[in-house]
Design an enzyme around this catalytic site. Sequence first.
Site, PDB file in Angstrom:
ATOM      1  N   ARG A 157       0.807  -1.077  -0.036  1.00  0.00           N
ATOM      2  CA  ARG A 157      -0.001  -0.058  -0.083  1.00  0.00           C
ATOM      3  C   ARG A 157       0.846   1.293  -0.014  1.00  0.00           C
ATOM      4  NH1 ARG A 157      -3.795   2.403   4.605  1.00  0.00           N
ATOM      5  NH2 ARG A 157      -5.315   3.468   3.029  1.00  0.00           N
ATOM      6  N   HIS A 181       0.295   4.444  -2.286  1.00  0.00           N
ATOM      7  CA  HIS A 181       0.270   5.717  -1.867  1.00  0.00           C
ATOM      8  C   HIS A 181       1.242   6.676  -2.112  1.00  0.00           C
ATOM      9  CE1 HIS A 181      -3.309   5.241   1.005  1.00  0.00           C
ATOM     10  NE2 HIS A 181      -3.377   4.588   0.146  1.00  0.00           N
TER      11      HIS A 181
HETATM   12  C1  HEM Z   1      -9.279   1.534  -5.764  1.00  0.00           C
HETATM   13  C2  HEM Z   1      -9.268   2.343  -4.946  1.00  0.00           C
HETATM   14  C3  HEM Z   1      -8.989   2.072  -3.495  1.00  0.00           C
HETATM   15  C4  HEM Z   1      -9.387   2.370  -2.432  1.00  0.00           C
HETATM   16  C5  HEM Z   1     -10.698   3.214  -2.215  1.00  0.00           C
HETATM   17  C6  HEM Z   1      -8.628   2.040  -1.221  1.00  0.00           C
HETATM   18  C7  HEM Z   1      -9.014   2.315   0.038  1.00  0.00           C
HETATM   19  C8  HEM Z   1      -8.252   1.301   1.071  1.00  0.00           C
HETATM   20  C9  HEM Z   1      -8.690   1.534   2.535  1.00  0.00           C
HETATM   21  C10 HEM Z   1      -9.838   2.360   3.023  1.00  0.00           C
HETATM   22  C11 HEM Z   1      -7.921   0.811   3.166  1.00  0.00           C
HETATM   23  C12 HEM Z   1      -8.031   0.501   4.713  1.00  0.00           C
HETATM   24  C13 HEM Z   1      -7.237   1.623   5.364  1.00  0.00           C
HETATM   25  C14 HEM Z   1      -7.476   1.649   6.898  1.00  0.00           C
HETATM   26  O1  HEM Z   1      -8.576   1.414   7.327  1.00  0.00           O
HETATM   27  O2  HEM Z   1      -6.592   2.091   7.538  1.00  0.00           O
HETATM   28  C15 HEM Z   1      -7.084   0.193   2.334  1.00  0.00           C
HETATM   29  C16 HEM Z   1      -6.102  -0.901   2.719  1.00  0.00           C
HETATM   30  C17 HEM Z   1      -5.086  -1.414   1.744  1.00  0.00           C
HETATM   31  N1  HEM Z   1      -5.003  -1.151   0.419  1.00  0.00           N
HETATM   32 FE1  HEM Z   1      -6.339   0.097  -0.509  1.00  0.00          FE
HETATM   33  N2  HEM Z   1      -7.461   1.196  -1.731  1.00  0.00           N
HETATM   34  C18 HEM Z   1      -7.531   1.176  -3.230  1.00  0.00           C
HETATM   35  C19 HEM Z   1      -6.744   0.631  -4.051  1.00  0.00           C
HETATM   36  C20 HEM Z   1      -5.608  -0.009  -3.901  1.00  0.00           C
HETATM   37  C21 HEM Z   1      -4.527  -0.357  -4.635  1.00  0.00           C
HETATM   38  C22 HEM Z   1      -4.410   0.186  -5.995  1.00  0.00           C
HETATM   39  C23 HEM Z   1      -3.509  -0.920  -3.540  1.00  0.00           C
HETATM   40  C24 HEM Z   1      -2.431  -1.746  -4.166  1.00  0.00           C
HETATM   41  C25 HEM Z   1      -2.025  -2.116  -5.318  1.00  0.00           C
HETATM   42  C26 HEM Z   1      -4.181  -1.211  -2.476  1.00  0.00           C
HETATM   43  C27 HEM Z   1      -3.670  -1.911  -1.334  1.00  0.00           C
HETATM   44  C28 HEM Z   1      -4.161  -1.884  -0.105  1.00  0.00           C
HETATM   45  C29 HEM Z   1      -3.532  -2.765   0.917  1.00  0.00           C
HETATM   46  C30 HEM Z   1      -2.368  -3.702   0.682  1.00  0.00           C
HETATM   47  C31 HEM Z   1      -4.295  -2.361   2.232  1.00  0.00           C
HETATM   48  C32 HEM Z   1      -4.141  -3.057   3.503  1.00  0.00           C
HETATM   49  C33 HEM Z   1      -2.927  -2.356   4.110  1.00  0.00           C
HETATM   50  C34 HEM Z   1      -2.643  -2.836   5.576  1.00  0.00           C
HETATM   51  O3  HEM Z   1      -3.196  -3.892   6.081  1.00  0.00           O
HETATM   52  O4  HEM Z   1      -1.817  -2.245   6.248  1.00  0.00           O
HETATM   53  N3  HEM Z   1      -5.395  -0.556  -2.466  1.00  0.00           N
HETATM   54  N4  HEM Z   1      -7.431   0.691   1.062  1.00  0.00           N
END
Ligand code: HEM
Length: 317
Positions: free
Chosen positions: A59, A63
């Site tokens: 992530r 970002h």
């Molecule tokens: C399509 C739009 C996307 C949205 C709206 C989104 C939104 C989010 C949100 C809200 C979380 C939870 C954060 C939290 O509660 O602290 C999250 C976690 C995560 N996102 Fe996304 N995300 C998107 C795309 C992506 C992309 C493109 C990737 C990587 C290629 C990604 C990888 C991750 C990962 C791996 C987590 C878990 C992180 C952890 O457990 O520390 N996301 N995302």
Amino acid sequence: MAAAASLSVMVLLCLAAVVSAQLSATFYSRSCPRALATIKSAVTAAVAQEPRMGASLLRLHFHDCFVQGCDASVLLNDTATFTGEQTANPNVGSIRGFSVVDNIKAQVEAVCPGVVSCADILAVAARDSVVALGGPSWRVLLGRRDSTTASLSLANSDLPAPSLDLANLTAAFAKKRLSRTDLVALSGAHTIGLSQCKNFRAHIYNDTNVNAAFATLRKANCPAASGNGDGNLAPLDTATSVAFDNAYYTNLMAQSGLLHSDQQLFNGGATDGLVRTYASTPTRFNRDFAEAMIRMGNISPLTGTQGQIRRACSKVN
Ligand code: HEM
Ligand SMILES: *[C@@H]1O[C@H](CO)[C@@H](O)[C@H](O)[C@H]1NC(C)=O
Ligand SMILES: *[C@@H]1O[C@H](CO)[C@@H](O)[C@H](O)[C@H]1NC(C)=O
Ligand SMILES: *[C@@H]1O[C@H](CO)[C@@H](O)[C@H](O)[C@H]1NC(C)=O
């Protein structure tokens, strides 16, 4: 003649710009042959200690790339005189992995001081994280340099929010020249990692496209009233949250996507077919994910003499 000469100078300058903007998988093979192995062993150890770290590192690269391009701007700490991106809404209290990145950087500096950028470390760590959790591999293109700036406002505007609908998600990716296929494939990153209650509360309580048993399960640890349990964690992939697989897409087909934005990809719209394909054909998902990661990693890199190679990833030299 003068016009022709200045035209050819222009052509040469343009060619130079194109060439310098090109990343290469062998960028460090002479200048730091041990870079990739050093990063891989540190990532593998960190993920073995805490599987979620693989998700957090993946992530961080996302970002980074969506804000001013893949330039490690996300890693810059706020100081009394510098405002970075870490307090932006999508980042604050949410992005993690900085100490692992600092540790990797220290190990890489020990073998080749001043050579390997923090932006490249994020790109390689993202790939190595996916591999450590059982996902596909790809050749990471390298040669990015690190920014001396960051943008809080771009972090707030360009990182997609979980409340977005499909049209808005598509637009957010199109702004980075990523396609609808890239959107669906890259969202498969949510096969690993966790989300806080505040980011999925409205979806499980108020949306109608949610499996009833799944909603009940998630409500048990995510109270309806905002301010209560906002930080409680749930797996983004309800089936297999520490394996990088295609279960995310089968979840979507069962209306068990955790985020509103996840379920938007399978909600009677233009991306339903791709979700079905990725659910039924993991090899297609793996291939498209790897290709989309390379495209995401190519977003506006600093190259050549632009930017710098930071000595510590959390501050400019
Ligand atoms: C399509 C739009 C996307 C949205 C709206 C989104 C939104 C989010 C949100 C809200 C979380 C939870 C954060 C939290 O509660 O602290 C999250 C976690 C995560 N996102 Fe996304 N995300 C998107 C795309 C992506 C992309 C493109 C990737 C990587 C290629 C990604 C990888 C991750 C990962 C791996 C987590 C878990 C992180 C952890 O457990 O520390 N996301 N995302
Ligand atoms: C950046 O912030 C982190 C977390 O507060 C801290 O551990 C790290 O030492 C900081 N880096 C610098 C260079 O101050
Ligand atoms: C979402 O897209 C709609 C049009 O499809 C637009 O009117 C709206 O402003 C967008 N919202 C956001 C948050 O981008
Ligand atoms: C659900 O929608 C109602 C009506 O718009 C709103 O008052 C309530 O706060 C929402 N609940 C959640 C958990 O988002």
